[in-house]
Design a protein around this motif. Sequence first.
Motif, PDB file in Angstrom:
ATOM      1  N   PRO A   1      18.577  37.398  22.273  1.00  0.00           N
ATOM      2  CA  PRO A   1      19.962  36.914  22.317  1.00  0.00           C
ATOM      3  C   PRO A   1      20.058  35.708  23.258  1.00  0.00           C
ATOM      4  CG  PRO A   1      19.730  38.919  23.625  1.00  0.00           C
ATOM      5  CD  PRO A   1      18.414  38.701  22.932  1.00  0.00           C
ATOM      6  N   VAL A   2      20.994  34.805  22.979  1.00  0.00           N
ATOM      7  CA  VAL A   2      21.142  33.593  23.794  1.00  0.00           C
ATOM      8  C   VAL A   2      21.860  33.923  25.092  1.00  0.00           C
ATOM      9  CG1 VAL A   2      22.109  31.258  23.869  1.00  0.00           C
ATOM     10  CG2 VAL A   2      21.133  32.133  21.750  1.00  0.00           C
ATOM     11  N   CYS A   3      21.392  33.347  26.174  1.00  0.00           N
ATOM     12  CA  CYS A   3      21.960  33.515  27.508  1.00  0.00           C
ATOM     13  C   CYS A   3      23.435  33.103  27.516  1.00  0.00           C
ATOM     14  CB  CYS A   3      21.160  32.643  28.481  1.00  0.00           C
ATOM     15  SG  CYS A   3      21.905  32.399  30.092  1.00  0.00           S
ATOM     16  N   GLU A   4      24.285  33.942  28.050  1.00  0.00           N
ATOM     17  CA  GLU A   4      25.729  33.645  28.105  1.00  0.00           C
ATOM     18  C   GLU A   4      26.016  32.420  28.972  1.00  0.00           C
ATOM     19  OE1 GLU A   4      28.282  34.865  26.329  1.00  0.00           O
ATOM     20  OE2 GLU A   4      26.774  36.018  25.246  1.00  0.00           O
ATOM     21  N   GLY A   5      25.299  32.282  30.081  1.00  0.00           N
ATOM     22  CA  GLY A   5      25.499  31.123  30.960  1.00  0.00           C
ATOM     23  C   GLY A   5      25.175  29.822  30.244  1.00  0.00           C
ATOM     24  N   CYS A   6      24.115  29.822  29.447  1.00  0.00           N
ATOM     25  CA  CYS A   6      23.741  28.632  28.684  1.00  0.00           C
ATOM     26  C   CYS A   6      24.785  28.318  27.616  1.00  0.00           C
ATOM     27  CB  CYS A   6      22.377  28.816  28.029  1.00  0.00           C
ATOM     28  SG  CYS A   6      20.983  28.722  29.162  1.00  0.00           S
ATOM     29  N   LYS A   7      25.287  29.370  26.949  1.00  0.00           N
ATOM     30  CA  LYS A   7      26.335  29.165  25.938  1.00  0.00           C
ATOM     31  C   LYS A   7      27.565  28.508  26.556  1.00  0.00           C
ATOM     32  CE  LYS A   7      25.553  33.207  23.004  1.00  0.00           C
ATOM     33  NZ  LYS A   7      26.218  34.422  22.508  1.00  0.00           N
ATOM     34  N   GLN A   8      27.969  29.004  27.718  1.00  0.00           N
ATOM     35  CA  GLN A   8      29.145  28.455  28.390  1.00  0.00           C
ATOM     36  C   GLN A   8      28.907  27.013  28.821  1.00  0.00           C
ATOM     37  OE1 GLN A   8      29.920  31.199  31.583  1.00  0.00           O
ATOM     38  NE2 GLN A   8      30.619  32.809  30.194  1.00  0.00           N
ATOM     39  N   ALA A   9      27.727  26.729  29.349  1.00  0.00           N
ATOM     40  CA  ALA A   9      27.404  25.361  29.770  1.00  0.00           C
ATOM     41  C   ALA A   9      27.397  24.417  28.574  1.00  0.00           C
ATOM     42  CB  ALA A   9      26.052  25.337  30.474  1.00  0.00           C
ATOM     43  N   LEU A  10      26.861  24.857  27.442  1.00  0.00           N
ATOM     44  CA  LEU A  10      26.828  24.028  26.239  1.00  0.00           C
ATOM     45  C   LEU A  10      28.237  23.753  25.732  1.00  0.00           C
ATOM     46  CD1 LEU A  10      25.149  22.559  24.132  1.00  0.00           C
ATOM     47  CD2 LEU A  10      24.988  24.718  22.861  1.00  0.00           C
ATOM     48  N   THR A  11      29.087  24.754  25.770  1.00  0.00           N
ATOM     49  CA  THR A  11      30.486  24.583  25.352  1.00  0.00           C
ATOM     50  C   THR A  11      31.176  23.552  26.235  1.00  0.00           C
ATOM     51  OG1 THR A  11      30.592  26.845  24.534  1.00  0.00           O
ATOM     52  CG2 THR A  11      32.688  25.775  25.029  1.00  0.00           C
ATOM     53  N   MET A  12      30.948  23.624  27.538  1.00  0.00           N
ATOM     54  CA  MET A  12      31.552  22.668  28.462  1.00  0.00           C
ATOM     55  C   MET A  12      31.012  21.258  28.239  1.00  0.00           C
ATOM     56  SD  MET A  12      32.089  24.946  31.984  1.00  0.00           S
ATOM     57  CE  MET A  12      30.745  24.152  32.750  1.00  0.00           C
ATOM     58  N   LEU A  13      29.706  21.139  27.996  1.00  0.00           N
ATOM     59  CA  LEU A  13      29.113  19.834  27.723  1.00  0.00           C
ATOM     60  C   LEU A  13      29.707  19.207  26.467  1.00  0.00           C
ATOM     61  CD1 LEU A  13      25.300  20.236  28.419  1.00  0.00           C
ATOM     62  CD2 LEU A  13      26.817  18.538  29.409  1.00  0.00           C
TER      63      LEU A  13
ATOM     64  N   VAL B   1      10.734  24.124  33.150  1.00  0.00           N
ATOM     65  CA  VAL B   1      11.923  23.453  32.621  1.00  0.00           C
ATOM     66  C   VAL B   1      13.156  24.106  33.237  1.00  0.00           C
ATOM     67  CG1 VAL B   1      10.800  22.814  30.444  1.00  0.00           C
ATOM     68  CG2 VAL B   1      12.057  24.968  30.596  1.00  0.00           C
ATOM     69  N   ILE B   2      14.297  23.431  33.096  1.00  0.00           N
ATOM     70  CA  ILE B   2      15.554  23.967  33.621  1.00  0.00           C
ATOM     71  C   ILE B   2      16.510  24.169  32.459  1.00  0.00           C
ATOM     72  CG2 ILE B   2      17.496  23.603  35.175  1.00  0.00           C
ATOM     73  CD1 ILE B   2      15.655  21.734  36.791  1.00  0.00           C
ATOM     74  N   ALA B   3      16.998  25.398  32.308  1.00  0.00           N
ATOM     75  CA  ALA B   3      17.957  25.730  31.263  1.00  0.00           C
ATOM     76  C   ALA B   3      19.338  25.194  31.641  1.00  0.00           C
ATOM     77  CB  ALA B   3      18.023  27.243  31.070  1.00  0.00           C
TER      78      ALA B   3
ATOM     79  N   GLU C   1      13.200  36.029  31.645  1.00  0.00           N
ATOM     80  CA  GLU C   1      13.703  37.352  32.005  1.00  0.00           C
ATOM     81  C   GLU C   1      14.963  37.230  32.838  1.00  0.00           C
ATOM     82  OE1 GLU C   1      10.869  40.139  33.545  1.00  0.00           O
ATOM     83  OE2 GLU C   1       9.251  39.034  32.591  1.00  0.00           O
ATOM     84  N   ARG C   2      15.945  38.078  32.556  1.00  0.00           N
ATOM     85  CA  ARG C   2      17.158  38.178  33.360  1.00  0.00           C
ATOM     86  C   ARG C   2      17.449  39.661  33.528  1.00  0.00           C
ATOM     87  NH1 ARG C   2      21.280  33.631  33.435  1.00  0.00           N
ATOM     88  NH2 ARG C   2      22.197  35.210  34.734  1.00  0.00           N
ATOM     89  N   PRO C   3      17.201  40.199  34.704  1.00  0.00           N
ATOM     90  CA  PRO C   3      17.361  41.638  34.890  1.00  0.00           C
ATOM     91  C   PRO C   3      18.782  42.141  34.715  1.00  0.00           C
ATOM     92  CG  PRO C   3      16.949  40.526  36.972  1.00  0.00           C
ATOM     93  CD  PRO C   3      16.784  39.510  35.884  1.00  0.00           C
ATOM     94  N   ASP C   4      19.787  41.282  34.815  1.00  0.00           N
ATOM     95  CA  ASP C   4      21.175  41.725  34.706  1.00  0.00           C
ATOM     96  C   ASP C   4      21.714  41.616  33.286  1.00  0.00           C
ATOM     97  OD1 ASP C   4      21.051  38.974  34.735  1.00  0.00           O
ATOM     98  OD2 ASP C   4      22.926  38.724  35.819  1.00  0.00           O
ATOM     99  N   THR C   5      20.859  41.328  32.298  1.00  0.00           N
ATOM    100  CA  THR C   5      21.307  41.138  30.926  1.00  0.00           C
ATOM    101  C   THR C   5      20.577  42.115  30.018  1.00  0.00           C
ATOM    102  OG1 THR C   5      21.547  38.801  31.398  1.00  0.00           O
ATOM    103  CG2 THR C   5      21.555  39.426  29.092  1.00  0.00           C
ATOM    104  N   ARG C   6      21.299  42.702  29.072  1.00  0.00           N
ATOM    105  CA  ARG C   6      20.689  43.595  28.105  1.00  0.00           C
ATOM    106  C   ARG C   6      20.651  42.914  26.740  1.00  0.00           C
ATOM    107  NH1 ARG C   6      20.357  47.445  31.252  1.00  0.00           N
ATOM    108  NH2 ARG C   6      20.895  49.561  31.364  1.00  0.00           N
ATOM    109  N   PRO C   7      19.536  43.064  26.002  1.00  0.00           N
ATOM    110  CA  PRO C   7      19.476  42.481  24.659  1.00  0.00           C
ATOM    111  C   PRO C   7      20.434  43.198  23.713  1.00  0.00           C
ATOM    112  CG  PRO C   7      17.506  43.776  25.113  1.00  0.00           C
ATOM    113  CD  PRO C   7      18.317  43.757  26.376  1.00  0.00           C
TER     114      PRO C   7
END
Length: 78
Positions: free
Chosen positions: A60-72, A42-44, A7-13
Amino acid sequence: MSTDVTERPDTRPSDPGLEEGKVAHIIRKDDQMRGYVMGEEVIALCGERFIPTRDPEQYPVCEGCKQALTMLRASGGN
């Protein structure tokens, strides 16, 4: 990498039919088994800590995770 949900209260599906505030997080494959089978936290990639319990394909995929994956990927990391 694998994705999972928390759950992420600041994100809308993106689909109004989905549960509000839920997103799929990207986690390491090694953590996927530990989380689902053993019920361990686990840690995302975005840093969110959670115990996976839902089908990530439904959210929908978490934006923070998408950005971290792009950087990795840009840095040549796994």
